[in-house]
Design an enzyme around this catalytic site. Structure first.
Site, PDB file in Angstrom:
ATOM      1  N   ASN A  11       0.859  -1.187   0.000  1.00 46.72           N
ATOM      2  CA  ASN A  11       0.000   0.000   0.000  1.00 46.72           C
ATOM      3  C   ASN A  11       0.897   1.239   0.000  1.00 46.72           C
ATOM      4  OD1 ASN A  11      -1.891   2.009   0.399  1.00 46.72           O
ATOM      5  ND2 ASN A  11      -2.386   1.423   2.506  1.00 46.72           N
TER       6      ASN A  11
ATOM      7  N   LYS B  96      -0.014   4.237  -0.219  1.00 47.49           N
ATOM      8  CA  LYS B  96      -0.697   5.383   0.394  1.00 47.49           C
ATOM      9  C   LYS B  96      -0.518   6.631  -0.493  1.00 47.49           C
ATOM     10  CE  LYS B  96      -0.247   3.196   4.874  1.00 47.49           C
ATOM     11  NZ  LYS B  96      -0.083   3.354   6.340  1.00 47.49           N
TER      12      LYS B  96
ATOM     13  N   HIS C 263      -9.501   0.951   5.271  1.00 50.44           N
ATOM     14  CA  HIS C 263      -8.244   1.124   5.980  1.00 50.44           C
ATOM     15  C   HIS C 263      -8.460   2.085   7.149  1.00 50.44           C
ATOM     16  CE1 HIS C 263      -4.082   2.301   6.791  1.00 50.44           C
ATOM     17  NE2 HIS C 263      -3.706   1.223   6.137  1.00 50.44           N
TER      18      HIS C 263
ATOM     19  N   GLU D 296      -6.908   4.512   8.194  1.00 51.09           N
ATOM     20  CA  GLU D 296      -6.709   5.923   7.861  1.00 51.09           C
ATOM     21  C   GLU D 296      -7.941   6.491   7.169  1.00 51.09           C
ATOM     22  OE1 GLU D 296      -1.933   5.105   7.500  1.00 51.09           O
ATOM     23  OE2 GLU D 296      -3.110   5.396   5.676  1.00 51.09           O
TER      24      GLU D 296
ATOM     25  N   GLU E 205      -5.040  -4.932  10.623  1.00 52.81           N
ATOM     26  CA  GLU E 205      -4.018  -3.915  10.857  1.00 52.81           C
ATOM     27  C   GLU E 205      -4.313  -3.202  12.175  1.00 52.81           C
ATOM     28  OE1 GLU E 205      -1.941  -2.463   6.907  1.00 52.81           O
ATOM     29  OE2 GLU E 205      -3.748  -1.330   7.351  1.00 52.81           O
TER      30      GLU E 205
ATOM     31  N   GLY F  32       2.873   2.063  10.937  1.00 54.44           N
ATOM     32  CA  GLY F  32       3.871   3.108  10.775  1.00 54.44           C
ATOM     33  C   GLY F  32       4.584   3.522  12.047  1.00 54.44           C
TER      34      GLY F  32
ATOM     35  N   SER G 299       3.624  -2.305  10.441  1.00 56.93           N
ATOM     36  CA  SER G 299       5.077  -2.328  10.661  1.00 56.93           C
ATOM     37  C   SER G 299       5.712  -3.654  10.245  1.00 56.93           C
ATOM     38  CB  SER G 299       5.409  -2.017  12.133  1.00 56.93           C
ATOM     39  OG  SER G 299       4.986  -0.705  12.468  1.00 56.93           O
TER      40      SER G 299
END
Length: 248
Positions: free
Chosen positions: A10, A12, A94, A96, A164, A170, A208
């Site tokens: 991904n 992003k 996702h 985000e 996730e 991250g 991660s």
């Protein structure tokens, strides 16, 4: 029979036309990978990335789609438009998107249904926040997200689930093997009865994932691959993850 493994990257909101050189390096290093490989770049790069890949064994996907097929939805992209540009998959729900755009489970399910109708594989993301993990609500949260985000008609061929944990994306932090195993076992069990061929649905771990921990993560039961963020941007990082998954 266990489902074929999937290494999904991904990108992003990263990358440009010059970054497509990473695709050349990835193809050169892994001309015949032992797992499925997918990269989901920003929408503007889907078509040029697909052209760059050519006949190599790498698929291209999108990072979101609208639930409607067309209309007055400025800035949005329909699933069929992703397909037309060369995408075969699309990431949906996702964390985000859920956090930044207020996407609900119902909205994710509607988008997944649209993706299926357009012939795309929907990668539906679920995951708990740090507060939810600390409160001991992880399994309850994941179960509710699965129940609300998977549409009718989901199958092992048109749906992938990605776990996730929000607090690990991250940050460099990764759940323990036991924590990942617990969630993936729950997801497999929860899919039974909801998806006819639940045993064949690929369950990805994301958060991660990097070359140094990939092999350990892929040895965990019910982990059928990874949804990789930052480490998918460079062939030198994503390549070892593909190799580790191919050997799992």
């Amino acid at each position: 029979m266990a489902p074929r493994k999937l290494a999904a990257g991904n990108w992003k909101m990263n990358g440009d036309l010059a970054a497509l050189a990473e695709i050349d390096a990835l193809v050169a290093a892994h001309p015949t990978p032992g797992c499925d490989v997918l990269i989901c770049p920003p929408a503007v790069l889907i078509h040029p990335m697909k052209a760059r890949i050519g006949r190599a064994a790498i698929a291209v996907g999108g990072q979101d789609c609208h639930a409607r097929t067309s209309g007055a939805h400025t800035g949005d992209i329909a699933a069929a438009q992703l397909r037309d540009a060369g995408a075969t998959h699309v990431i949906l729900g996702h964390s985000e998107r859920r956090a930044d755009h207020g996407e609900t489970d119902a909205a994710v399910a509607a988008k997944a249904a649209a993706a299926h109708a357009a012939g795309l594989v929907a990668i539906i993301c679920v995951g708990e926040t740090e507060a939810q993990r600390d409160a001991g609500r992880t399994l309850t949260v994941i179960a509710a997200q699965l129940d609300g985000s998977i549409p009718e008609g989901a199958t092992a061929s048109n749906t992938v689930i990605a776990y996730e944990p929000v607090w690990a994306i991250g940050t460099g932090r990764t759940p323990t093997g036991d924590q990942i195993a617990e969630v993936h076992a729950l997801m497999r069990e929860r899919l039974t009865g909801k998806v006819a061929d639940a045993a064949g649905v690929r369950l990805l771990y994301g958060g991660s994932v990097k070359p140094g921990n990939a092999a350990e993560i892929f040895a965990i039961p019910h982990v059928d691959g990874a949804l990789v963020g930052g480490a998918s941007l460079k062939a030198v990082d994503f390549g070892p993850i593909i190799a580790a998954l191919s050997a799992a």
